[in-house]
Structures are given as C-alpha cells and as structure tokens.
Design an enzyme around this catalytic site. Structure first.
Site, PDB file in Angstrom:
ATOM      1  N   ASP A   1      -2.711  34.244   0.244  1.00  0.00           N
ATOM      2  CA  ASP A   1      -1.526  35.070  -0.002  1.00  0.00           C
ATOM      3  C   ASP A   1      -1.931  36.424  -0.600  1.00  0.00           C
ATOM      4  O   ASP A   1      -3.015  36.944  -0.311  1.00  0.00           O
ATOM      5  CB  ASP A   1      -0.531  34.302  -0.884  1.00  0.00           C
ATOM      6  N   SER A   2      -1.070  37.012  -1.417  1.00  0.00           N
ATOM      7  CA  SER A   2      -1.358  38.359  -1.939  1.00  0.00           C
ATOM      8  C   SER A   2      -2.640  38.409  -2.779  1.00  0.00           C
ATOM      9  O   SER A   2      -3.287  39.451  -2.848  1.00  0.00           O
ATOM     10  CB  SER A   2      -0.186  38.865  -2.779  1.00  0.00           C
ATOM     11  N   ILE A   3      -2.985  37.287  -3.412  1.00  0.00           N
ATOM     12  CA  ILE A   3      -4.175  37.301  -4.278  1.00  0.00           C
ATOM     13  C   ILE A   3      -5.434  37.457  -3.408  1.00  0.00           C
ATOM     14  O   ILE A   3      -6.456  37.968  -3.839  1.00  0.00           O
ATOM     15  CB  ILE A   3      -4.217  36.044  -5.173  1.00  0.00           C
TER      16      ILE A   3
ATOM     17  N   GLN B   1      -5.005  41.358  -1.740  1.00  0.00           N
ATOM     18  CA  GLN B   1      -5.357  42.456  -2.653  1.00  0.00           C
ATOM     19  C   GLN B   1      -6.818  42.401  -3.114  1.00  0.00           C
ATOM     20  O   GLN B   1      -7.227  43.184  -3.975  1.00  0.00           O
ATOM     21  CB  GLN B   1      -4.433  42.413  -3.878  1.00  0.00           C
TER      22      GLN B   1
END
Lengths: 242, 242
Positions: free
Chosen positions: B10-12, B15
């Site tokens: 996911d976003s972790i 990014q």
C-alpha cells in the site's frame, strides 16, 4: 508491462538511489506509471560502457525502454598521466563513444527518448581534500581532474546532442551559475550532495515533461483508491481494464 | 536479464522511494545485482490487491521475480463505521486474501521468496492530530484506526506466514519495543519517518540476507571498474562473460 525509463551512467547514476538521490526521486515521481531502471556503473567511462551496452540493451527486445538518460564523462575526463589515468578517454574518442551508445539505443527502439547529461563541474579544491583524506601526505598534489578539461568534455556532449537532435542537460555549465556551487552541489569535488541531487532531479524531470513523458500525464495501470467503491470494488477495476 | 525483487503493498510501499525511503535504500543495496521493482498502491487493502494481482504478476512469465515483499494490512485494519470504513476488510477475509496473494505468487514461480510484512503500529494521537490538520473541528473524534485492532491484523499476518513457511516481519510488535516509537518511527500516526524507513530497510535486508538473497553475494553482471585494465579493457569483459 509498465514502461521503463533506464538511467545509464557512472557512479553519479549508481549512487542516485541513496537518500535524497535523483534516481530515487524520479522513481517516486513515476510511481504507478513507469519503472526507473538503475544501470549505473561506478568508475565507468564511455569506452567501457560500450562493452556492456548490448547486454544491458539487447536488440530485438519486445519491450525496449521508452526513455534513457546517458550520463557519462566524469571518468572520461580524468587526466592522462595522473592518478585516475586508467579511466581517461581522449577527447577524440569521447566524440565517438557516446554517438555509438545513442546509435545502439535508437536501434533498440527508434522511439526511445535519449537524453544526454554532461558531467558536473569539478571542485578541484574538494578533490584535493578528498585525496588527502584517502592518502594523507602521499596524495598527489597535481589534480586528477580539472574543471577546465571536464568542461571540454561537457561541451562536446552538448554538441553531440544538438547534432543528433536529442535533449541534453549541461550540468557543468548550469551548476556553475549558482554561487558556491563547489560545496553546495558537490560532496567530494565530483559527486552530488543532496542539493546537487535535487538540482539534477529537477532538470531531468523538466526535460522528460517537455518531451511529453510527464509522469502526471502517463496513464495509471490501476485505479486510484479514491475511485474504488467500497461496496462494489469490481466496477472500478472493470472500467480501468476496458 | 537482471533478477527482480518486487515490493508490493500500500502507501507505505508506494512512498518508499521518497528521500530516505526503505525501497530506495534496497535499490541502492542491490544496485548492479538486482532490480527493486516498486508496486505500491496507496490506499489499497488486500481485497483490492487481488484485483490487480494477475496484471502485476502474470502467470507464465519467463522471468518471474526472484522475491517479493507483501506489505498490506494498514488499510484492511481501518475500522468499520468510521471515516476510512471504505478500506476496511473484515478479519475473516484478511485471513484469506493474503493467502490467495501468496498462492498466486508461488504459482508464478514456486522458487519465489515471498516475505510478509505486517502493518506498523498506529499512533492514535498522531492520527487525531493529522485528521485535525486536514479537517479542523470537523475531524471525527473517534479514531479511524486503533493500535489494538491493527495488532489483531498483524498477528494474523504473522500466523499465516508461519503456516505457509514464509519469512515475515512483525513491524507492529517490533516497532513498539522502542521507547517513543510513536513519533520516532511514524510521521502522521501511520506512515514512516526517516527512522521508520531505516528500521524497515534494516529488517527487510536482514531477512533477504538470511534467506540467501544477500546483495553482496549475488553475482555482478559486469566487472567492477577496478578489475578493468586500462590498456586492455576487453580482457575483463571477456572473463566476465565466459
């Protein structure tokens, strides 16, 4: 398959995924759009790059990169007769090696956007301090690279880009427009500081944007999470794939 | 072709190529050895990940990844009936979705090293402050994620890894062993600070090393520049390719 953008070069490319590096910043920009493929080889000059070119960019690939940065010259410009002489490539040869690299890339894919990047300027005092930190009193007093000679290589690189109709970035000249570029952009007289990386990243991103390879405008392969209906997720994925 | 290590999450994960990010740090470690392929999708839970799995990891690929990290759960664990409810996946389903992801990856390549990573802990005060920064007084007072519930998902993830004989990292529990983890590792109660990224990077690198995928021990596809004879460069390249 996701489009690939290959960054091909020497240590300044190889180290570009360190914290604050320009390669990693590009990968962050193109996240979910294109892969930034790291092909950096510390210490390499254009002569040695030619030996690995076919291996890295095989002819006949069904999915050649959509773009490539070619970022050599810092080692080619090492001076003959000094400590880094092994890496030196005469300027006459440096007129032909990058041309052969570009020719091969265009043979892989005529549509490939090839960008030439010149070496950054040299902070000779920074190089001397670096040599002393490594070799102490045994460090040669004569520099292994000079800013002036590197500038000749940079000029040559930009002229080749013009001749071939390719976008280019004249880092050598651009960086020197900023007051204090020696320590602001360069960490040991040659490699990039965080600010130097940010400057390279900005310039490379701008050239890609201007050439129609803007990350923002490239299609996403899957929907953004905000487009997904929690109760009917399938809908967003069907729309995306149709 | 160079081996690929896919980081999927996911976003972790998405990014993780920002400055100091764990994905970029891995790419730096594996530079000249393997490609770290970024497949991070902000906001995604395991239910939505299943919709894109076949597209990202097509069956029958001649060159499947040698390894993959599967790093979901932070969104699955969003609470039902709160502001992030759309992303919520019930714990019963979270028992099956990651299992289906792993099954598909192993179908792509039985030899693929699949590593499961649990969501990090939640700093509820950090999430509240973040919500207030976005919505002011309109921010809901009730948290959309709690540390306790996320812990249930983390436990489930680690149990699945044990059951399937896969390496795993229990970030939820490991991070909480450090005094002040809330602000040290997390930037808005959920995403990673530079130190949080460094911690994830260390743990992922260690698991890869222990599993025989150490960057140091992987073969280089081209010679190191110090092995190249300036007067007879061809020799090093012939040796390498033979």
């Amino acid at each position: 398959m996701r489009p690939q953008i290959v960054i091909f070069g020497d240590s300044i490319t190889e180290q570009s995924f360190r914290s604050g590096g320009w390669g990693a910043a590009l990968a962050d920009n193109y996240s979910r759009k294109a892969d930034i493929v790291l092909r950096g080889f510390g210490g390499y000059n254009t002569r040695w790059a030619l030996f690995i070119l076919h291996r890295l960019f095989p002819l006949g690939s069904a999915t050649p990169p959509v773009a490539a940065t070619v970022f050599f010259g810092a080692n080619d410009a090492a001076l003959s007769g000094r400590t880094s002489e092994r890496q030196h490539v005469p300027i006459e040869e440096y007129k032909e090696d990058p041309r052969r690299i570009v020719r091969h890339l265009k043979e892989c894919s005529p549509a490939m956007l090839v960008m030439l990047i010149t070496p950054p300027p040299i902070d000779e005092e920074g190089r001397r301090a670096y040599a002393r930190s490594l070799y102490g009193d045994k460090a040669m007093e004569l520099p292994e690279r000079t800013n002036e000679v590197t500038g000749v290589y940079a000029k040559q690189c930009v002229e080749l880009a013009k001749e071939l109709g390719l976008p280019s970035i004249n880092l050598w000249s651009k960086m020197q427009e900023t007051e204090g570029w020696q320590k602001k952009f360069l960490s040991n007289g040659l490699h990039l500081t965080t600010e130097g990386n940010a400057a390279v990243h900005r310039k490379v991103a701008r050239v890609f944007n201007d050439a129609g390879l803007s990350a923002r405008e490239m299609p996403s392969e899957v929907p953004h999470h905000s487009e997904i209906d929690g109760k009917d997720p399938q809908k967003a994925f069907q729309l995306q794939c149709s």
